[in-house]
Design an enzyme around this catalytic site. Sequence first.
Site, mmCIF file in Angstrom:
data_model
loop_
_atom_site.group_PDB
_atom_site.id
_atom_site.type_symbol
_atom_site.label_atom_id
_atom_site.label_comp_id
_atom_site.label_asym_id
_atom_site.label_seq_id
_atom_site.Cartn_x
_atom_site.Cartn_y
_atom_site.Cartn_z
ATOM 1 N N ASN A 65 3.982 6.017 -6.854
ATOM 2 C CA ASN A 65 2.556 6.191 -7.160
ATOM 3 C C ASN A 65 2.382 7.592 -7.744
ATOM 4 O OD1 ASN A 65 -0.161 6.751 -7.115
ATOM 5 N ND2 ASN A 65 -0.561 5.697 -5.186
ATOM 6 N N THR B 86 -6.719 3.446 -10.878
ATOM 7 C CA THR B 86 -8.176 3.510 -11.017
ATOM 8 C C THR B 86 -8.612 4.621 -11.980
ATOM 9 O OG1 THR B 86 -7.932 4.827 -9.045
ATOM 10 C CG2 THR B 86 -8.760 2.617 -8.742
ATOM 11 N N LYS C 143 3.861 4.019 -11.489
ATOM 12 C CA LYS C 143 2.476 3.597 -11.773
ATOM 13 C C LYS C 143 1.709 4.743 -12.411
ATOM 14 C CE LYS C 143 -1.462 1.445 -9.637
ATOM 15 N NZ LYS C 143 -1.801 0.808 -8.374
ATOM 16 N N CYS D 175 -2.746 8.192 -8.113
ATOM 17 C CA CYS D 175 -3.984 8.176 -7.336
ATOM 18 C C CYS D 175 -4.844 9.354 -7.818
ATOM 19 C CB CYS D 175 -3.680 8.294 -5.842
ATOM 20 S SG CYS D 175 -5.180 8.257 -4.848
ATOM 21 N N LYS E 283 0.873 -1.187 0.000
ATOM 22 C CA LYS E 283 0.000 0.000 0.000
ATOM 23 C C LYS E 283 0.909 1.235 0.000
ATOM 24 C CE LYS E 283 -3.665 2.564 0.955
ATOM 25 N NZ LYS E 283 -4.660 2.829 -0.076
ATOM 26 N N ASN F 225 -13.848 3.712 -4.825
ATOM 27 C CA ASN F 225 -13.211 3.963 -3.540
ATOM 28 C C ASN F 225 -12.767 5.412 -3.416
ATOM 29 O OD1 ASN F 225 -10.037 4.271 -3.193
ATOM 30 N ND2 ASN F 225 -10.385 3.101 -5.066
HETATM 31 C C1 LIG Z 1 -9.511 0.628 -2.004
HETATM 32 C C2 LIG Z 1 -8.346 0.812 -2.935
HETATM 33 C C3 LIG Z 1 -7.166 1.399 -2.483
HETATM 34 C C4 LIG Z 1 -6.087 1.581 -3.343
HETATM 35 N N1 LIG Z 1 -4.924 2.128 -2.879
HETATM 36 C C5 LIG Z 1 -3.870 2.292 -3.727
HETATM 37 C C6 LIG Z 1 -2.627 2.789 -3.237
HETATM 38 O O1 LIG Z 1 -2.437 3.047 -2.064
HETATM 39 N N2 LIG Z 1 -1.625 2.957 -4.162
HETATM 40 C C7 LIG Z 1 -1.774 2.649 -5.499
HETATM 41 O O2 LIG Z 1 -0.834 2.802 -6.281
HETATM 42 N N3 LIG Z 1 -2.941 2.136 -5.946
HETATM 43 C C8 LIG Z 1 -3.972 1.954 -5.102
HETATM 44 N N4 LIG Z 1 -5.144 1.421 -5.574
HETATM 45 C C9 LIG Z 1 -5.248 1.107 -7.017
HETATM 46 C C10 LIG Z 1 -4.939 -0.351 -7.320
HETATM 47 O O3 LIG Z 1 -3.620 -0.689 -6.974
HETATM 48 C C11 LIG Z 1 -5.147 -0.665 -8.823
HETATM 49 O O4 LIG Z 1 -4.265 0.106 -9.597
HETATM 50 C C12 LIG Z 1 -6.552 -0.338 -9.299
HETATM 51 O O5 LIG Z 1 -7.506 -0.674 -8.318
HETATM 52 C C13 LIG Z 1 -6.890 -1.094 -10.591
HETATM 53 O O6 LIG Z 1 -6.657 -2.472 -10.432
HETATM 54 P P1 LIG Z 1 -7.802 -3.507 -9.990
HETATM 55 O O7 LIG Z 1 -8.963 -3.313 -10.908
HETATM 56 O O8 LIG Z 1 -7.141 -4.840 -10.094
HETATM 57 O O9 LIG Z 1 -8.173 -3.161 -8.586
HETATM 58 C C14 LIG Z 1 -6.209 1.190 -4.710
HETATM 59 C C15 LIG Z 1 -7.389 0.582 -5.154
HETATM 60 C C16 LIG Z 1 -8.442 0.376 -4.289
HETATM 61 C C17 LIG Z 1 -9.675 -0.296 -4.804
#
Ligand SMILES: Cc1cc2nc3c(=O)[nH]c(=O)nc-3n(C[C@H](O)[C@H](O)[C@H](O)COP(=O)(O)O)c2cc1C
Length: 362
Positions: free
Chosen positions: A148, A217, A191, A151, A60, A90
């Site tokens: 990151n 996301t 990322k 976000c 995370k 989220n």
């Molecule tokens: C609740 C939540 C928290 C997330 N926190 C982070 C984070 O701290 N750092 C990050 O780079 N991506 C974060 N993401 C993004 C995910 O790593 C990922 O890039 C994104 O959800 C798309 O992939 P997925 O569809 O497999 O979830 C978060 C996603 C969710 C759903």
Amino acid sequence: MSPTLNTLDDSRLLLSPLLEIDFAGFNCRNPFWVASGPPSSEWEKIKALDEAGVGAIIGKTCCLDASLIHNPASRTAVQMLGKTKIGLINTELISDKDINEWERIMELAVEQLQCLFIPSVMEEPRKDAWQEIAYRFVKRGAKVIKLNLSCGHGMPERGMGGAVGEVPEATFNTCSWVKEAVGDGIVVMAKMTGNGDIASVTRAVLDAHCIPAGINTIRALGGVDPKTGSPRPSNSGNGTRGSLSGPAIHWIACEKVATMAEIIRDEYDGAVPLVGIGGADSWDTCLNFLRYGAIAAEMCTAFMFRDPKELVRELSDGMLAYMVEHNYSRITEFVGASLPHVLGHSEHVKVHEQAKAKRQLV
Ligand SMILES: Cc1cc2nc3c(=O)[nH]c(=O)nc-3n(C[C@H](O)[C@H](O)[C@H](O)COP(=O)(O)O)c2cc1C
């Protein structure tokens, strides 16, 4: 004779050498990686994911001053299509754990994990802050660091995350600062966001000698609760703009992964690995990323919805069956194999017309 599923016993299936990949010089037991987020927010969960057999875990995202991180209490809302979970909205920020706790997790990971652990960092747009946080993880044994830059909610209000990753110059500067601090022996992965023009920021990442991964996301606003009219997730009747993940974004992610892969192939001699992220939740959605040019597939929402052991088992079984059926003995034999079939629209129509004319001649 190549192995068939029936000739491989249970333990060998999970650890089959057929699934091994090389990521920038690091051997991973498979291409099924855990993306930053709730599944990798604590040491116990990270340890359990390693035991489930994942190929790598990205922690995370953390920062130097966690006292500035104020996460909303209710911060996720599952999105359904009929009875199927198709996504998650989220409004969660990065980790509110102290940086010292993350440094301790890094040390434990070096001591105890079988899989590669990659810390994920984010800072305010200052060279000293980015260099300090990256260097602190290198000192504790990190060999790969993830930035990151993507976000899409909350953090951009402070000039962080997507506020950097949607601007090529800011992306190049941030990647260069970190590269300068950690030196050539450390791999830096950036990322990317799917919210802006991915081509120009991918070039910025590659020009700074970093590895692109994406996508994060997609910016979104949850639907309202029909009873109260409040946007979901809601706190005291109010919501905020958030981000969408899960299957609902998968084909947007495929397009971005293919775009990044084309840039690496056409402009950087195909010499840089790429990691695909976004909505993968099965062996065949991971396959989409691999065949479009990624060496590994990260998943976050799938590891929130599913039991990790069961999921890794399904991913491994499915990918191995696919490889056996198509006579592949290494993942790299099909990485990028579908990319030459993604054509520009006019070319696609022209090639089809030519093929049709040829068929009519015979
Ligand atoms: C609740 C939540 C928290 C997330 N926190 C982070 C984070 O701290 N750092 C990050 O780079 N991506 C974060 N993401 C993004 C995910 O790593 C990922 O890039 C994104 O959800 C798309 O992939 P997925 O569809 O497999 O979830 C978060 C996603 C969710 C759903």
